[in-house]
Design a protein around this motif. Structure first.
Motif, PDB file in Angstrom:
ATOM      1  N   PRO A 272      51.872  38.248  55.097  1.00 44.94           N
ATOM      2  CA  PRO A 272      52.866  39.347  54.146  1.00 44.94           C
ATOM      3  C   PRO A 272      51.990  40.153  53.519  1.00 44.94           C
ATOM      4  O   PRO A 272      52.352  41.240  53.233  1.00 44.94           O
ATOM      5  CB  PRO A 272      53.633  38.242  53.383  1.00 44.94           C
ATOM      6  N   ASP A 273      50.948  39.605  53.008  1.00 44.62           N
ATOM      7  CA  ASP A 273      50.102  40.717  51.941  1.00 44.62           C
ATOM      8  C   ASP A 273      49.001  41.201  52.655  1.00 44.62           C
ATOM      9  O   ASP A 273      47.998  41.489  51.985  1.00 44.62           O
ATOM     10  CB  ASP A 273      49.749  40.029  50.709  1.00 44.62           C
TER      11      ASP A 273
ATOM     12  N   SER B 242      52.152  57.023  62.804  1.00 44.78           N
ATOM     13  CA  SER B 242      53.369  56.499  63.554  1.00 44.78           C
ATOM     14  C   SER B 242      53.261  55.187  64.341  1.00 44.78           C
ATOM     15  O   SER B 242      54.006  54.369  64.433  1.00 44.78           O
ATOM     16  CB  SER B 242      53.621  57.597  64.867  1.00 44.78           C
ATOM     17  N   TRP B 243      52.033  54.611  64.848  1.00 42.65           N
ATOM     18  CA  TRP B 243      51.775  53.572  65.387  1.00 42.65           C
ATOM     19  C   TRP B 243      52.087  52.537  64.252  1.00 42.65           C
ATOM     20  O   TRP B 243      52.368  51.239  64.442  1.00 42.65           O
ATOM     21  CB  TRP B 243      50.331  53.438  65.979  1.00 42.65           C
ATOM     22  N   PHE B 244      51.219  52.881  62.873  1.00 39.49           N
ATOM     23  CA  PHE B 244      51.471  51.994  62.031  1.00 39.49           C
ATOM     24  C   PHE B 244      52.974  51.576  61.717  1.00 39.49           C
ATOM     25  O   PHE B 244      53.430  50.390  61.437  1.00 39.49           O
ATOM     26  CB  PHE B 244      50.731  52.406  60.530  1.00 39.49           C
ATOM     27  N   ALA B 245      53.796  52.571  61.571  1.00 37.36           N
ATOM     28  CA  ALA B 245      55.077  52.470  61.321  1.00 37.36           C
ATOM     29  C   ALA B 245      55.826  51.501  62.473  1.00 37.36           C
ATOM     30  O   ALA B 245      56.648  50.676  62.253  1.00 37.36           O
ATOM     31  CB  ALA B 245      55.945  53.933  61.015  1.00 37.36           C
ATOM     32  N   ALA B 246      55.542  51.766  63.697  1.00 38.51           N
ATOM     33  CA  ALA B 246      55.997  50.999  64.758  1.00 38.51           C
ATOM     34  C   ALA B 246      55.622  49.713  64.583  1.00 38.51           C
ATOM     35  O   ALA B 246      56.495  48.776  65.036  1.00 38.51           O
ATOM     36  CB  ALA B 246      55.702  51.881  66.177  1.00 38.51           C
ATOM     37  N   ALA B 247      54.694  49.330  64.137  1.00 34.76           N
ATOM     38  CA  ALA B 247      54.127  47.802  64.163  1.00 34.76           C
ATOM     39  C   ALA B 247      54.580  47.002  62.800  1.00 34.76           C
ATOM     40  O   ALA B 247      54.081  46.068  62.301  1.00 34.76           O
ATOM     41  CB  ALA B 247      52.580  48.090  64.162  1.00 34.76           C
ATOM     42  N   GLY B 248      55.129  47.875  61.940  1.00 32.82           N
ATOM     43  CA  GLY B 248      55.746  47.258  60.676  1.00 32.82           C
ATOM     44  C   GLY B 248      54.552  47.482  59.516  1.00 32.82           C
ATOM     45  O   GLY B 248      54.799  46.692  58.478  1.00 32.82           O
TER      46      GLY B 248
ATOM     47  N   ALA C 190      45.845  49.853  56.455  1.00 27.56           N
ATOM     48  CA  ALA C 190      47.016  49.830  56.271  1.00 27.56           C
ATOM     49  C   ALA C 190      47.421  48.387  55.901  1.00 27.56           C
ATOM     50  O   ALA C 190      46.649  47.606  55.820  1.00 27.56           O
ATOM     51  CB  ALA C 190      47.746  50.203  57.833  1.00 27.56           C
ATOM     52  N   ARG C 191      48.579  48.302  55.230  1.00 24.65           N
ATOM     53  CA  ARG C 191      49.284  47.283  54.774  1.00 24.65           C
ATOM     54  C   ARG C 191      50.419  46.910  55.453  1.00 24.65           C
ATOM     55  O   ARG C 191      51.302  48.056  55.869  1.00 24.65           O
ATOM     56  CB  ARG C 191      49.393  47.103  53.421  1.00 24.65           C
ATOM     57  N   ARG C 192      51.264  45.827  55.313  1.00 27.07           N
ATOM     58  CA  ARG C 192      52.406  45.360  55.840  1.00 27.07           C
ATOM     59  C   ARG C 192      53.458  45.974  54.934  1.00 27.07           C
ATOM     60  O   ARG C 192      53.412  46.058  53.751  1.00 27.07           O
ATOM     61  CB  ARG C 192      52.796  43.783  56.000  1.00 27.07           C
ATOM     62  N   SER C 193      54.238  46.834  55.784  1.00 28.74           N
ATOM     63  CA  SER C 193      55.222  47.471  54.981  1.00 28.74           C
ATOM     64  C   SER C 193      56.280  46.754  53.942  1.00 28.74           C
ATOM     65  O   SER C 193      56.533  45.360  54.413  1.00 28.74           O
ATOM     66  CB  SER C 193      56.466  48.321  55.849  1.00 28.74           C
ATOM     67  N   VAL C 194      56.701  46.999  53.071  1.00 29.44           N
ATOM     68  CA  VAL C 194      57.714  46.429  52.058  1.00 29.44           C
ATOM     69  C   VAL C 194      58.925  45.955  52.945  1.00 29.44           C
ATOM     70  O   VAL C 194      59.375  44.665  52.646  1.00 29.44           O
ATOM     71  CB  VAL C 194      58.126  47.331  50.866  1.00 29.44           C
TER      72      VAL C 194
ATOM     73  N   THR D   1      59.117  45.005  56.153  1.00 33.27           N
ATOM     74  CA  THR D   1      58.757  43.885  56.935  1.00 33.27           C
ATOM     75  C   THR D   1      58.348  42.803  56.160  1.00 33.27           C
ATOM     76  O   THR D   1      58.685  41.567  56.519  1.00 33.27           O
ATOM     77  CB  THR D   1      57.678  44.058  57.938  1.00 33.27           C
ATOM     78  N   ARG D   2      57.827  43.002  55.162  1.00 31.90           N
ATOM     79  CA  ARG D   2      57.563  41.713  54.151  1.00 31.90           C
ATOM     80  C   ARG D   2      58.794  41.004  53.776  1.00 31.90           C
ATOM     81  O   ARG D   2      58.815  39.942  53.563  1.00 31.90           O
ATOM     82  CB  ARG D   2      56.840  42.160  52.844  1.00 31.90           C
ATOM     83  N   ARG D   3      59.833  41.903  53.420  1.00 33.50           N
ATOM     84  CA  ARG D   3      61.120  41.338  52.914  1.00 33.50           C
ATOM     85  C   ARG D   3      61.636  40.391  54.067  1.00 33.50           C
ATOM     86  O   ARG D   3      62.213  39.333  53.888  1.00 33.50           O
ATOM     87  CB  ARG D   3      61.911  42.383  52.586  1.00 33.50           C
ATOM     88  N   LEU D   4      61.738  41.139  55.334  1.00 37.65           N
ATOM     89  CA  LEU D   4      62.371  40.396  56.467  1.00 37.65           C
ATOM     90  C   LEU D   4      61.701  39.101  56.824  1.00 37.65           C
ATOM     91  O   LEU D   4      62.018  38.042  57.074  1.00 37.65           O
ATOM     92  CB  LEU D   4      62.001  41.426  57.754  1.00 37.65           C
ATOM     93  N   ARG D   5      60.239  39.047  56.716  1.00 33.84           N
ATOM     94  CA  ARG D   5      59.303  37.814  56.998  1.00 33.84           C
ATOM     95  C   ARG D   5      59.602  36.766  55.717  1.00 33.84           C
ATOM     96  O   ARG D   5      60.099  35.513  56.245  1.00 33.84           O
ATOM     97  CB  ARG D   5      57.783  38.050  56.932  1.00 33.84           C
ATOM     98  N   ALA D   6      59.979  37.318  54.609  1.00 38.05           N
ATOM     99  CA  ALA D   6      60.391  36.401  53.458  1.00 38.05           C
ATOM    100  C   ALA D   6      61.740  35.713  53.757  1.00 38.05           C
ATOM    101  O   ALA D   6      61.882  34.389  53.616  1.00 38.05           O
ATOM    102  CB  ALA D   6      60.498  37.100  52.255  1.00 38.05           C
ATOM    103  N   VAL D   7      62.767  36.374  54.270  1.00 38.05           N
ATOM    104  CA  VAL D   7      63.939  35.873  54.554  1.00 38.05           C
ATOM    105  C   VAL D   7      63.750  35.243  55.577  1.00 38.05           C
ATOM    106  O   VAL D   7      64.523  34.046  55.654  1.00 38.05           O
ATOM    107  CB  VAL D   7      64.992  37.133  54.813  1.00 38.05           C
TER     108      VAL D   7
END
Length: 318
Positions: free
Chosen positions: A243-244, A278-284, A305-309, A311-317
């Protein structure tokens, strides 16, 4: 789950206890174990099979070689118990095995040096086209200094230099490369540097042999320009990031040195920031920082790059 009875049966042999002690120090091939133990490969293979069946060691094939490491059943409490069983005979074996292990280190170093000597001209030709490696490495350590590295995975580890550079600040380090020769070079480098318990594995950048979220830091250092499908390689790297977690890509900015395709096997002539974003965005993932190091025909760039906010929320859910 391996039964306690199978584990203790597997440990009820002095040779197998010696093997466990050796694998605690470093990964070894069956042939290297036979060299240290002074036993035939078939005999050592039988001992290894018993240990593997009990979950005390893992076997991993790299080309024609099989490398061994400690298995999941070799837990910290069990290893502490084994330490408590040590007697004078075990200590004598440990000293003798340690001396022969140094010969394995020497053999690895010699083989790695021969491989390096055979390819040094190619690598030197590439390095001459961009800023000095020490400048790149200083930029890498500066870029990552703002947060702990934690669990590191180095994809396309090659000679293992990134693990050597960053390993002291990690909680664990795994290096993955598809080339058995490069992994042997990396093992020799780790031995010279005194870095122990590094996990070096053969694997493909598009299908990494690791679980989701297995890393806090994933590194692709001068690897992506060999990828026929960079987006897929980045997506697979992103799968490992917790996540982080963070992803660091070190590679060339877009250039027109077409000769590198045929001469060095580069599939891509560098990358631009828009492509990478664009590749980062596609990978979350989302870009965190970019560093440019000009100073030659090729410009080196560092994309963090870091995991986007989201996708972090989705993984937390999830």
């Amino acid at each position: 789950m391996t039964s306690p009875l199978a584990i203790f049966r597997a440990l009820a042999d002095p040779t197998r206890l010696r093997i466990i002690a050796l694998l605690r120090r470093m990964e070894l091939s069956v042939g290297e174990l036979a060299q240290v133990l002074g036993q035939s490969q078939p005999r050592v293979s039988r001992h290894v099979r018993i240990l593997a069946d009990a979950g005390l060691c893992d076997r991993r094939r790299e080309g024609s070689w099989v490398f061994l490491g400690l298995g999941r059943a070799a837990s910290a409490p069990l290893l502490a118990m084994i330490d408590g069983w040590r007697d004078a005979a075990a200590e004598r074996w440990e000293v003798a095995d340690g001396a022969r292990l140094e010969a394995v280190h020497a053999d690895r170093a010699a083989a790695a040096q021969a491989y390096f000597d055979a390819h040094a001209a190619e690598w030197d030709a590439i390095r001459s086209l961009h800023v000095a490696e020490d400048e790149v490495e200083t930029a890498i350590t500066d870029l990552l200094a703002d947060a702990p590295i934690g669990r590191m995975v180095d994809i396309g580890t090659g000679t293992g230099r990134m693990i050597e550079l960053l390993g002291a600040t990690t909680t664990s380090a795994i290096g993955i490369d598809r080339s058995p020769e490069m992994l042997r070079f990396a093992r020799a480098r780790m031995g010279r540097a005194g870095i122990e318990r590094v996990d070096l594995r053969q694997g493909d950048m598009y299908a990494l042999p690791l679980d989701d979220g297995a890393a806090d830091m994933v590194v692709l250092h001068q690897v992506l320009h060999y990828a026929q499908a960079p987006a897929a390689a980045i997506a697979e790297a992103a799968r490992l990031i917790g996540p982080d977690g963070r992803l660091l890509i070190v590679d060339f900015a877009a250039h027109d040195r077409d000769d590198l395709r045929e001469r060095e096997g580069h599939a891509r002539l560098g990358f631009d920031d828009e492509q990478m974003a664009s590749w980062f965005a596609a990978a979350g993932l989302e870009p965190a920082r970019t560093v440019e190091l000009a100073g030659g025909e090729l410009t080196v760039k560092l994309w963090l790059a870091r995991r986007s906010v989201d996708t972090r929320r989705l993984r937390a859910v999830g």
